[in-house]
Design a protein around this motif. Structure first.
Motif, PDB file in Angstrom:
ATOM      1  N   PRO A 134     -56.828  26.177 -47.132  1.00  0.00           N
ATOM      2  CA  PRO A 134     -56.443  25.206 -46.096  1.00  0.00           C
ATOM      3  C   PRO A 134     -57.490  25.026 -44.996  1.00  0.00           C
ATOM      4  CG  PRO A 134     -54.590  26.623 -46.611  1.00  0.00           C
ATOM      5  CD  PRO A 134     -55.788  27.189 -47.318  1.00  0.00           C
ATOM      6  N   THR A 135     -58.137  26.114 -44.579  1.00  0.00           N
ATOM      7  CA  THR A 135     -59.176  25.998 -43.552  1.00  0.00           C
ATOM      8  C   THR A 135     -60.343  25.174 -44.078  1.00  0.00           C
ATOM      9  OG1 THR A 135     -58.534  28.093 -42.523  1.00  0.00           O
ATOM     10  CG2 THR A 135     -60.746  27.267 -42.034  1.00  0.00           C
ATOM     11  N   ALA A 136     -60.725  25.401 -45.321  1.00  0.00           N
ATOM     12  CA  ALA A 136     -61.814  24.626 -45.929  1.00  0.00           C
ATOM     13  C   ALA A 136     -61.437  23.153 -46.015  1.00  0.00           C
ATOM     14  CB  ALA A 136     -62.147  25.178 -47.310  1.00  0.00           C
ATOM     15  N   GLU A 137     -60.175  22.858 -46.297  1.00  0.00           N
ATOM     16  CA  GLU A 137     -59.729  21.456 -46.344  1.00  0.00           C
ATOM     17  C   GLU A 137     -59.858  20.797 -44.971  1.00  0.00           C
ATOM     18  OE1 GLU A 137     -56.504  20.970 -49.845  1.00  0.00           O
ATOM     19  OE2 GLU A 137     -55.763  21.947 -48.033  1.00  0.00           O
ATOM     20  N   VAL A 138     -59.504  21.531 -43.922  1.00  0.00           N
ATOM     21  CA  VAL A 138     -59.635  21.002 -42.562  1.00  0.00           C
ATOM     22  C   VAL A 138     -61.104  20.741 -42.250  1.00  0.00           C
ATOM     23  CG1 VAL A 138     -59.417  21.602 -40.103  1.00  0.00           C
ATOM     24  CG2 VAL A 138     -57.483  21.926 -41.651  1.00  0.00           C
TER      25      VAL A 138
ATOM     26  N   PRO B 182     -55.240  26.816 -39.529  1.00  0.00           N
ATOM     27  CA  PRO B 182     -55.626  25.429 -39.812  1.00  0.00           C
ATOM     28  C   PRO B 182     -55.055  24.976 -41.158  1.00  0.00           C
ATOM     29  CG  PRO B 182     -57.529  26.746 -39.155  1.00  0.00           C
ATOM     30  CD  PRO B 182     -56.398  27.693 -39.404  1.00  0.00           C
ATOM     31  N   ARG B 183     -54.648  23.726 -41.215  1.00  0.00           N
ATOM     32  CA  ARG B 183     -54.167  23.111 -42.450  1.00  0.00           C
ATOM     33  C   ARG B 183     -54.165  21.606 -42.271  1.00  0.00           C
ATOM     34  NH1 ARG B 183     -47.567  23.373 -42.372  1.00  0.00           N
ATOM     35  NH2 ARG B 183     -47.650  21.251 -43.075  1.00  0.00           N
ATOM     36  N   LEU B 184     -54.022  20.870 -43.334  1.00  0.00           N
ATOM     37  CA  LEU B 184     -53.902  19.417 -43.219  1.00  0.00           C
ATOM     38  C   LEU B 184     -52.436  19.052 -43.037  1.00  0.00           C
ATOM     39  CD1 LEU B 184     -56.382  18.090 -45.920  1.00  0.00           C
ATOM     40  CD2 LEU B 184     -56.748  18.370 -43.457  1.00  0.00           C
TER      41      LEU B 184
ATOM     42  N   GLN C  36     -54.666  15.008 -42.008  1.00  0.00           N
ATOM     43  CA  GLN C  36     -55.474  15.195 -40.815  1.00  0.00           C
ATOM     44  C   GLN C  36     -55.380  16.653 -40.352  1.00  0.00           C
ATOM     45  OE1 GLN C  36     -57.513  12.676 -39.164  1.00  0.00           O
ATOM     46  NE2 GLN C  36     -57.153  12.023 -41.268  1.00  0.00           N
ATOM     47  N   PRO C  37     -56.378  17.139 -39.583  1.00  0.00           N
ATOM     48  CA  PRO C  37     -56.382  18.533 -39.132  1.00  0.00           C
ATOM     49  C   PRO C  37     -55.176  18.878 -38.261  1.00  0.00           C
ATOM     50  CG  PRO C  37     -58.557  17.572 -38.906  1.00  0.00           C
ATOM     51  CD  PRO C  37     -57.622  16.442 -39.222  1.00  0.00           C
ATOM     52  N   ALA C  38     -54.593  20.040 -38.567  1.00  0.00           N
ATOM     53  CA  ALA C  38     -53.445  20.543 -37.814  1.00  0.00           C
ATOM     54  C   ALA C  38     -53.534  22.056 -37.767  1.00  0.00           C
ATOM     55  CB  ALA C  38     -52.145  20.092 -38.481  1.00  0.00           C
ATOM     56  N   TYR C  39     -52.724  22.657 -36.892  1.00  0.00           N
ATOM     57  CA  TYR C  39     -52.764  24.092 -36.676  1.00  0.00           C
ATOM     58  C   TYR C  39     -51.324  24.587 -36.619  1.00  0.00           C
ATOM     59  CZ  TYR C  39     -57.457  22.709 -36.018  1.00  0.00           C
ATOM     60  OH  TYR C  39     -58.691  22.159 -36.263  1.00  0.00           O
ATOM     61  N   ALA C  40     -50.992  25.515 -37.534  1.00  0.00           N
ATOM     62  CA  ALA C  40     -49.608  25.921 -37.744  1.00  0.00           C
ATOM     63  C   ALA C  40     -49.342  27.349 -37.308  1.00  0.00           C
ATOM     64  CB  ALA C  40     -49.254  25.763 -39.216  1.00  0.00           C
TER      65      ALA C  40
ATOM     66  N   GLY D 294     -48.827  31.021 -40.458  1.00  0.00           N
ATOM     67  CA  GLY D 294     -49.621  30.830 -41.666  1.00  0.00           C
ATOM     68  C   GLY D 294     -49.733  29.364 -42.049  1.00  0.00           C
ATOM     69  N   PRO D 295     -50.543  29.077 -43.072  1.00  0.00           N
ATOM     70  CA  PRO D 295     -50.802  27.685 -43.449  1.00  0.00           C
ATOM     71  C   PRO D 295     -49.569  26.923 -43.928  1.00  0.00           C
ATOM     72  CG  PRO D 295     -51.878  29.205 -44.965  1.00  0.00           C
ATOM     73  CD  PRO D 295     -51.315  30.021 -43.854  1.00  0.00           C
ATOM     74  N   LYS D 296     -48.529  27.622 -44.319  1.00  0.00           N
ATOM     75  CA  LYS D 296     -47.290  26.941 -44.722  1.00  0.00           C
ATOM     76  C   LYS D 296     -46.275  26.916 -43.581  1.00  0.00           C
ATOM     77  CE  LYS D 296     -47.808  27.673 -49.588  1.00  0.00           C
ATOM     78  NZ  LYS D 296     -47.648  26.498 -50.369  1.00  0.00           N
TER      79      LYS D 296
END
Length: 120
Positions: free
Chosen positions: A7-11, A42-44, A48-52, A55-57
């Motif tokens: 997920p970080t790489a996707e962002v 970080p996740r999409l 678009q970039p988002a921060y959860a 964890g990414p889910k």
């Protein structure tokens, strides 16, 4: 079956693919957010970039959208309903960002930290 991308790489890939004017702001926002609240993942979110949180889910706390995504003159930085930035009966949930100066970075970092601490 293809391996799922980090997920970080996707962002970071999404930020790298932005236009030059958005990319400079987005790179700085990513740095400010991840430094201010390393517990956010970080996740999409809507591509678009988002921060959860959690964890990414987990549930998205804050996000940003490139200006060119919406045909606007500014990048948008905002908070989801998970952020507890309540201030009486009216408070902002999104901001227009055209550059990230030190003062802007400090304000965003403070907002992100307040949003994280308000969810605990």
């Amino acid at each position: 079956m293809a391996a799922k991308k980090d997920p970080t790489a996707e962002v970071l890939d999404t930020i790298a693919a932005m236009t030059e004017r958005d990319r400079a702001v987005a790179e700085r926002l990513h740095e400010v957010i991840t430094t201010a609240a390393p517990e956010l993942s970080p996740r999409l979110w809507y591509k678009q970039p988002a921060y959860a949180l959690g964890g990414p889910k987990g549930k998205v706390l804050c996000f940003f959208r490139g200006a060119d995504v919406d045909g606007e003159r500014y990048l948008s930085f905002g908070f989801s309903g998970e952020a507890r930035l309540d201030d009486g009966g009216l408070w902002p949930t999104a901001y227009a960002v055209t550059e990230v100066t030190d003062a802007v970075a400090e304000r965003i970092a403070g907002l992100v930290q307040d949003a994280v601490s308000g969810t605990r």
